[in-house]
Structure formats: structure tokens, C-alpha cells
Motif scaffolding. Structure first.
Motif, PDB file in Angstrom:
ATOM      1  N   GLY A 213     -40.924  39.111 -27.238  1.00  0.00           N
ATOM      2  CA  GLY A 213     -40.642  38.755 -25.850  1.00  0.00           C
ATOM      3  C   GLY A 213     -39.618  39.713 -25.276  1.00  0.00           C
ATOM      4  N   GLY A 214     -40.100  40.804 -24.696  1.00  0.00           N
ATOM      5  CA  GLY A 214     -39.201  41.820 -24.151  1.00  0.00           C
ATOM      6  C   GLY A 214     -38.637  42.760 -25.191  1.00  0.00           C
ATOM      7  N   VAL A 215     -38.861  42.470 -26.423  1.00  0.00           N
ATOM      8  CA  VAL A 215     -38.382  43.298 -27.535  1.00  0.00           C
ATOM      9  C   VAL A 215     -39.511  43.444 -28.552  1.00  0.00           C
ATOM     10  CG1 VAL A 215     -36.727  43.494 -29.437  1.00  0.00           C
ATOM     11  CG2 VAL A 215     -35.982  42.579 -27.243  1.00  0.00           C
ATOM     12  N   THR A 216     -39.726  44.659 -29.000  1.00  0.00           N
ATOM     13  CA  THR A 216     -40.788  44.947 -29.961  1.00  0.00           C
ATOM     14  C   THR A 216     -40.204  45.361 -31.300  1.00  0.00           C
ATOM     15  OG1 THR A 216     -42.097  45.810 -28.116  1.00  0.00           O
ATOM     16  CG2 THR A 216     -42.902  46.290 -30.342  1.00  0.00           C
ATOM     17  N   CYS A 217     -40.806  44.892 -32.386  1.00  0.00           N
ATOM     18  CA  CYS A 217     -40.466  45.353 -33.733  1.00  0.00           C
ATOM     19  C   CYS A 217     -41.669  46.090 -34.303  1.00  0.00           C
ATOM     20  CB  CYS A 217     -40.119  44.189 -34.657  1.00  0.00           C
ATOM     21  SG  CYS A 217     -38.553  43.423 -34.321  1.00  0.00           S
ATOM     22  N   ILE A 218     -41.507  47.364 -34.571  1.00  0.00           N
ATOM     23  CA  ILE A 218     -42.547  48.130 -35.265  1.00  0.00           C
ATOM     24  C   ILE A 218     -42.165  48.143 -36.741  1.00  0.00           C
ATOM     25  CG2 ILE A 218     -43.646  50.382 -35.532  1.00  0.00           C
ATOM     26  CD1 ILE A 218     -43.038  50.875 -32.568  1.00  0.00           C
ATOM     27  N   VAL A 219     -43.032  47.571 -37.565  1.00  0.00           N
ATOM     28  CA  VAL A 219     -42.779  47.470 -39.007  1.00  0.00           C
ATOM     29  C   VAL A 219     -43.770  48.388 -39.700  1.00  0.00           C
ATOM     30  CG1 VAL A 219     -42.546  45.902 -40.961  1.00  0.00           C
ATOM     31  CG2 VAL A 219     -42.132  45.056 -38.637  1.00  0.00           C
ATOM     32  N   GLU A 220     -43.258  49.426 -40.373  1.00  0.00           N
ATOM     33  CA  GLU A 220     -44.135  50.438 -40.955  1.00  0.00           C
ATOM     34  C   GLU A 220     -43.789  50.709 -42.410  1.00  0.00           C
ATOM     35  OE1 GLU A 220     -45.631  55.076 -40.284  1.00  0.00           O
ATOM     36  OE2 GLU A 220     -44.240  54.158 -38.863  1.00  0.00           O
ATOM     37  N   HIS A 221     -44.811  50.808 -43.231  1.00  0.00           N
ATOM     38  CA  HIS A 221     -44.628  51.182 -44.634  1.00  0.00           C
ATOM     39  C   HIS A 221     -44.324  52.671 -44.705  1.00  0.00           C
ATOM     40  CE1 HIS A 221     -46.427  52.453 -48.652  1.00  0.00           C
ATOM     41  NE2 HIS A 221     -45.336  51.770 -48.941  1.00  0.00           N
ATOM     42  N   VAL A 222     -43.214  53.029 -45.388  1.00  0.00           N
ATOM     43  CA  VAL A 222     -42.827  54.442 -45.515  1.00  0.00           C
ATOM     44  C   VAL A 222     -42.698  54.890 -46.965  1.00  0.00           C
ATOM     45  CG1 VAL A 222     -41.705  54.587 -43.254  1.00  0.00           C
ATOM     46  CG2 VAL A 222     -40.365  53.843 -45.257  1.00  0.00           C
ATOM     47  N   GLY A 223     -42.561  53.954 -47.903  1.00  0.00           N
ATOM     48  CA  GLY A 223     -42.449  54.317 -49.319  1.00  0.00           C
ATOM     49  C   GLY A 223     -41.141  55.007 -49.646  1.00  0.00           C
ATOM     50  N   GLY A 224     -41.208  56.007 -50.540  1.00  0.00           N
ATOM     51  CA  GLY A 224     -40.008  56.699 -51.012  1.00  0.00           C
ATOM     52  C   GLY A 224     -39.751  56.397 -52.466  1.00  0.00           C
ATOM     53  N   VAL A 225     -38.856  57.172 -53.094  1.00  0.00           N
ATOM     54  CA  VAL A 225     -38.640  57.004 -54.535  1.00  0.00           C
ATOM     55  C   VAL A 225     -37.842  55.752 -54.874  1.00  0.00           C
ATOM     56  CG1 VAL A 225     -38.811  59.473 -55.040  1.00  0.00           C
ATOM     57  CG2 VAL A 225     -36.561  58.476 -54.559  1.00  0.00           C
ATOM     58  N   HIS A 226     -37.048  55.245 -53.945  1.00  0.00           N
ATOM     59  CA  HIS A 226     -36.241  54.063 -54.251  1.00  0.00           C
ATOM     60  C   HIS A 226     -37.126  52.866 -54.567  1.00  0.00           C
ATOM     61  CE1 HIS A 226     -32.650  51.553 -54.236  1.00  0.00           C
ATOM     62  NE2 HIS A 226     -33.368  50.658 -53.581  1.00  0.00           N
ATOM     63  N   ALA A 227     -38.154  52.683 -53.753  1.00  0.00           N
ATOM     64  CA  ALA A 227     -39.150  51.616 -53.967  1.00  0.00           C
ATOM     65  C   ALA A 227     -40.392  52.002 -53.184  1.00  0.00           C
ATOM     66  CB  ALA A 227     -38.608  50.271 -53.500  1.00  0.00           C
ATOM     67  N   GLN A 228     -41.512  52.065 -53.870  1.00  0.00           N
ATOM     68  CA  GLN A 228     -42.744  52.539 -53.227  1.00  0.00           C
ATOM     69  C   GLN A 228     -43.221  51.616 -52.113  1.00  0.00           C
ATOM     70  OE1 GLN A 228     -45.636  53.197 -56.325  1.00  0.00           O
ATOM     71  NE2 GLN A 228     -44.642  55.077 -57.024  1.00  0.00           N
ATOM     72  N   ASP A 229     -42.759  50.383 -52.119  1.00  0.00           N
ATOM     73  CA  ASP A 229     -43.184  49.424 -51.094  1.00  0.00           C
ATOM     74  C   ASP A 229     -42.292  49.422 -49.859  1.00  0.00           C
ATOM     75  OD1 ASP A 229     -41.162  48.408 -52.838  1.00  0.00           O
ATOM     76  OD2 ASP A 229     -41.475  46.415 -52.009  1.00  0.00           O
ATOM     77  N   SER A 230     -41.305  50.289 -49.792  1.00  0.00           N
ATOM     78  CA  SER A 230     -40.306  50.249 -48.717  1.00  0.00           C
ATOM     79  C   SER A 230     -40.926  50.359 -47.332  1.00  0.00           C
ATOM     80  CB  SER A 230     -39.297  51.383 -48.886  1.00  0.00           C
ATOM     81  OG  SER A 230     -38.433  51.154 -49.971  1.00  0.00           O
ATOM     82  N   LEU A 231     -40.368  49.584 -46.406  1.00  0.00           N
ATOM     83  CA  LEU A 231     -40.775  49.682 -45.010  1.00  0.00           C
ATOM     84  C   LEU A 231     -39.556  49.768 -44.116  1.00  0.00           C
ATOM     85  CD1 LEU A 231     -40.240  46.610 -43.764  1.00  0.00           C
ATOM     86  CD2 LEU A 231     -42.391  46.128 -44.928  1.00  0.00           C
ATOM     87  N   ILE A 232     -39.811  50.231 -42.894  1.00  0.00           N
ATOM     88  CA  ILE A 232     -38.738  50.314 -41.890  1.00  0.00           C
ATOM     89  C   ILE A 232     -39.065  49.356 -40.748  1.00  0.00           C
ATOM     90  CG2 ILE A 232     -37.963  52.644 -42.448  1.00  0.00           C
ATOM     91  CD1 ILE A 232     -40.102  52.152 -39.374  1.00  0.00           C
ATOM     92  N   VAL A 233     -38.018  48.950 -40.007  1.00  0.00           N
ATOM     93  CA  VAL A 233     -38.192  48.105 -38.828  1.00  0.00           C
ATOM     94  C   VAL A 233     -37.550  48.835 -37.651  1.00  0.00           C
ATOM     95  CG1 VAL A 233     -37.764  45.859 -37.774  1.00  0.00           C
ATOM     96  CG2 VAL A 233     -38.072  46.028 -40.261  1.00  0.00           C
TER      97      VAL A 233
ATOM     98  N   SER B 280     -42.270  34.640 -43.879  1.00  0.00           N
ATOM     99  CA  SER B 280     -41.808  35.931 -44.376  1.00  0.00           C
ATOM    100  C   SER B 280     -42.918  36.966 -44.315  1.00  0.00           C
ATOM    101  CB  SER B 280     -41.285  35.794 -45.809  1.00  0.00           C
ATOM    102  OG  SER B 280     -42.173  35.030 -46.605  1.00  0.00           O
ATOM    103  N   ILE B 281     -42.519  38.202 -43.991  1.00  0.00           N
ATOM    104  CA  ILE B 281     -43.451  39.319 -43.841  1.00  0.00           C
ATOM    105  C   ILE B 281     -43.028  40.437 -44.777  1.00  0.00           C
ATOM    106  CG2 ILE B 281     -44.332  41.074 -42.243  1.00  0.00           C
ATOM    107  CD1 ILE B 281     -43.734  39.124 -39.960  1.00  0.00           C
ATOM    108  N   SER B 282     -43.998  41.023 -45.472  1.00  0.00           N
ATOM    109  CA  SER B 282     -43.688  42.153 -46.354  1.00  0.00           C
ATOM    110  C   SER B 282     -44.900  43.060 -46.469  1.00  0.00           C
ATOM    111  CB  SER B 282     -43.296  41.654 -47.750  1.00  0.00           C
ATOM    112  OG  SER B 282     -44.448  41.292 -48.498  1.00  0.00           O
ATOM    113  N   HIS B 283     -44.708  44.181 -47.143  1.00  0.00           N
ATOM    114  CA  HIS B 283     -45.832  45.041 -47.500  1.00  0.00           C
ATOM    115  C   HIS B 283     -46.612  44.370 -48.631  1.00  0.00           C
ATOM    116  CE1 HIS B 283     -47.878  48.592 -49.305  1.00  0.00           C
ATOM    117  NE2 HIS B 283     -48.038  48.891 -48.030  1.00  0.00           N
ATOM    118  N   ASP B 284     -47.894  44.754 -48.782  1.00  0.00           N
ATOM    119  CA  ASP B 284     -48.729  44.186 -49.837  1.00  0.00           C
ATOM    120  C   ASP B 284     -48.106  44.385 -51.226  1.00  0.00           C
ATOM    121  OD1 ASP B 284     -50.627  43.431 -47.964  1.00  0.00           O
ATOM    122  OD2 ASP B 284     -51.854  45.226 -48.257  1.00  0.00           O
TER     123      ASP B 284
END
Length: 286
Positions: free
Chosen positions: A150-170, A82-86
Motif C-alpha cells: 500500500g504505497g510501498v513496494t518490497c522487491i524480494v529477489e534471490h541473489v545467492g552468494g557464498v555465505h548461503a546459496q539461498d540468500s535473498l535481498i529485500v 513467512s516468506i522465503s526462497h525454496d
């Protein structure tokens, strides 16, 4: 059922009756990735069963978009790295120390640590929680990471926001699809549901920089680019009209003066969200 967004991207739709969020599957030539783990062991198993019937590369990771219960309670059942923000990892480490029986949930609602909506949905999704085992994410990061599937990339970035400060997008650039989790939603854990215009603007700037055709949100059907930005632009517009107003009557009057029409029911909800955000800011300065 599992729905297809592209040849490489699928999702299991949200189910509002027990607050099951949408779950994602991104398929590369080498391996695949899940987005979020579900709100219960049963939710995770339902998703795993759907994926097992597909001709897809092995699933290696599950990316967790934020710490809220409905996105993490299926993590242990999935049995994946599993992968998440800190910050997500820190929050889940704390959640593993809590008891999840009815009495413990009720006690946390009484103290304000938990909210009634989440407590009610947990009980509805899992009448008993004997098999619930929370898992701390295996891998965490601070800002941004990329996964080559493999032929497909996932960019996982921390974006935050008021809903949850740890939120990220994929984001999957080859498919022009983005999983938003719940990052565009209101803060509902600290009093009245609220938005903060400054934080919302910062969040949307982070999202807007990507070339996206379809957005997958946690609790709605996927939206095309034009649909999501029509909604977000309207939300920001209302926020700009409300500004720092803390009175509903005054905010509605401001809207009427600016727009020459009374707000719709939806616009009234947005107005209340921004008023609540301004009230929280005001209380924090006292």
C-alpha cells in the motif's frame, strides 16, 4: 531500540554479544512486513514489543533472508505468514528434524555439521532451549516476487552468494533502501572462512543494478551507498590480485608487487579469505 531509516523503514540494530542480527520493519499504508525473525524467541519478542508501540499498519508477513539459525529461530514466536526462497524452506524443513540441546549441538560440531561459533552463540543467547520451536516457511519462491504494502513496494529477489546459496535481498524502491541479510559475507560453514571471486562478482552485479541510498546488513550498522561500495570494490580488487593463488606468502608478494606496499591487517584478512576459496576449489577438482 528501533531505529528509523525513513518514514517507512525501521530496523532493530544487531547485537554481536549473542549474534543477534539486525531485524527490519517496512511499513505500508495497508500492511507492514518484517525482515528476518531473530535468533531466538526472546529476540523475536523484543522486536514485537518495540513494534507494538508504533502507529504502523498491521504486520502481515516476515521475509526470511536465508536459513541460518540467527535469522529463523524467532519465526514461530512471531506468528506471521513467512516468506522465503525454496532452498531456505528445504533447509529449515531439515533443521526441524534436529535436536537443539547442548549434547546434540556438541555432537554436530564434532562431525562438522555445525560450527563452534554458532553452537557457542546459540548457547549464549538461549542457555536452555525448552521453548524453541522451529517453523517451516509458509510461502516460498524460486527467483523474485513483489509485495504491495500500500504505497510501498518490497522487491524480494534471490541473489545467492557464498555465505548461503539461498540468500535473498529485500528492496524498497520508494525509499531506496535494501536489506541484504548476510549475502555479502564469507562462507564460514565449510572450513576456513572464504570468498570465491567469481561468485562474489555475480552477487554484486545483482545488487548493483538497484538504485539504493542505504543498505542494511545483518551484522553491521546500515551503510550509505558510497560506504558499502567502497568496501565491496576494495574486496573485489584484493580478490583480483590474489587470483587463484593458494599460498599466503605468494599472495602477499603478489599484493606487494602490485600495490608497492604491504597489505594492511584488513587486506590480509581478505587475502586469506580468497586463498581459502581457491584451496576449496582446488580440493574439489581432485
Amino acid at each position: 531500540m528501533l531505529k528509523k531509516l525513513s518514514n517507512k523503514v525501521y530496523y532493530m540494530p544487531q547485537y554481536s554479544a549473542t549474534d543477534r542480527p539486525a531485524l527490519g520493519l517496512i511499513c505500508g499504508n495497508t500492511y507492514s512486513v518484517f525482515v528476518d525473525s531473530g535468533n531466538s524467541p526472546a529476540h523475536a519478542r523484543d522486536f514485537l514489543q518495540l513494534v507494538e508501540g508504533m502507529d504502523a499498519s498491521p504486520v502481515k508477513f516476515v521475509v526470511i533472508t536465508h536459513w541460518h539459525w540467527d535469522h529463523i529461530f524467532g519465526m514461530d514466536t512471531m506468528g506471521l505468514l513467512s516468506i522465503s526462497h525454496d532452498l531456505t524452506k528445504e533447509k529449515i524443513q531439515y533443521l526441524t528434524t534436529l535436536a537443539w540441546d547442548d549434547a546434540s549441538l556438541d555432537a554436530r560440531v564434532e562431525t562438522g555439521e555445525e560450527i563452534e561459533f554458532c553452537s557457542s552463540m546459540i548457547k549464549r543467547e538461549m542457555p536452555t532451549r525448552d521453548e524453541l520451536k522451529l517453523k517451516t516457511p509458509d510461502i516460498s519462491f524460486n527467483s523474485k516476487m513483489e509485495l504491495d504494502l500500500g504505497g510501498v513496494t518490497c522487491i524480494v529477489e534471490h541473489v545467492g552468494g557464498v555465505h548461503a546459496q539461498d540468500s535473498l535481498i529485500v528492496y524498497i524502491p520508494e525509499e531506496k533502501i535494501m536489506f541484504l541479510g548476510d549475502c555479502i559475507y564469507q562462507d564460514f560453514y565449510s572450513g576456513e572462512w572464504s570468498y570465491d571471486l567469481d561468485e562474489l562478482t555475480i552477487l554484486l552485479d545483482k545488487i548493483r543494478k538497484y538504485d539504493v541510498d542505504y543498505y542494511v546488513t545483518g551484522h553491521q550498522e546500515p551503510m550509505a551507498h558510497a560506504e558499502l561500495w567502497h568496501w565491496m570494490d576494495e574486496l573485489v580488487r584484493v580478490g583480483e590480485i590474489v587470483d587463484l593463488e593458494v599460498s599466503m606468502d605468494q599472495a602477499v608478494a603478489r599484493f606487494n608487487e602490485h600495490e608497492k606496499v604491504m597489505p594492511t591487517e584488513e587486506q590480509l584478512e581478505y587475502i586469506q579469505n580468497f586463498i581459502s576459496g581457491s584451496q576449496k576449489k582446488l580440493s574439489e577438482t581432485k
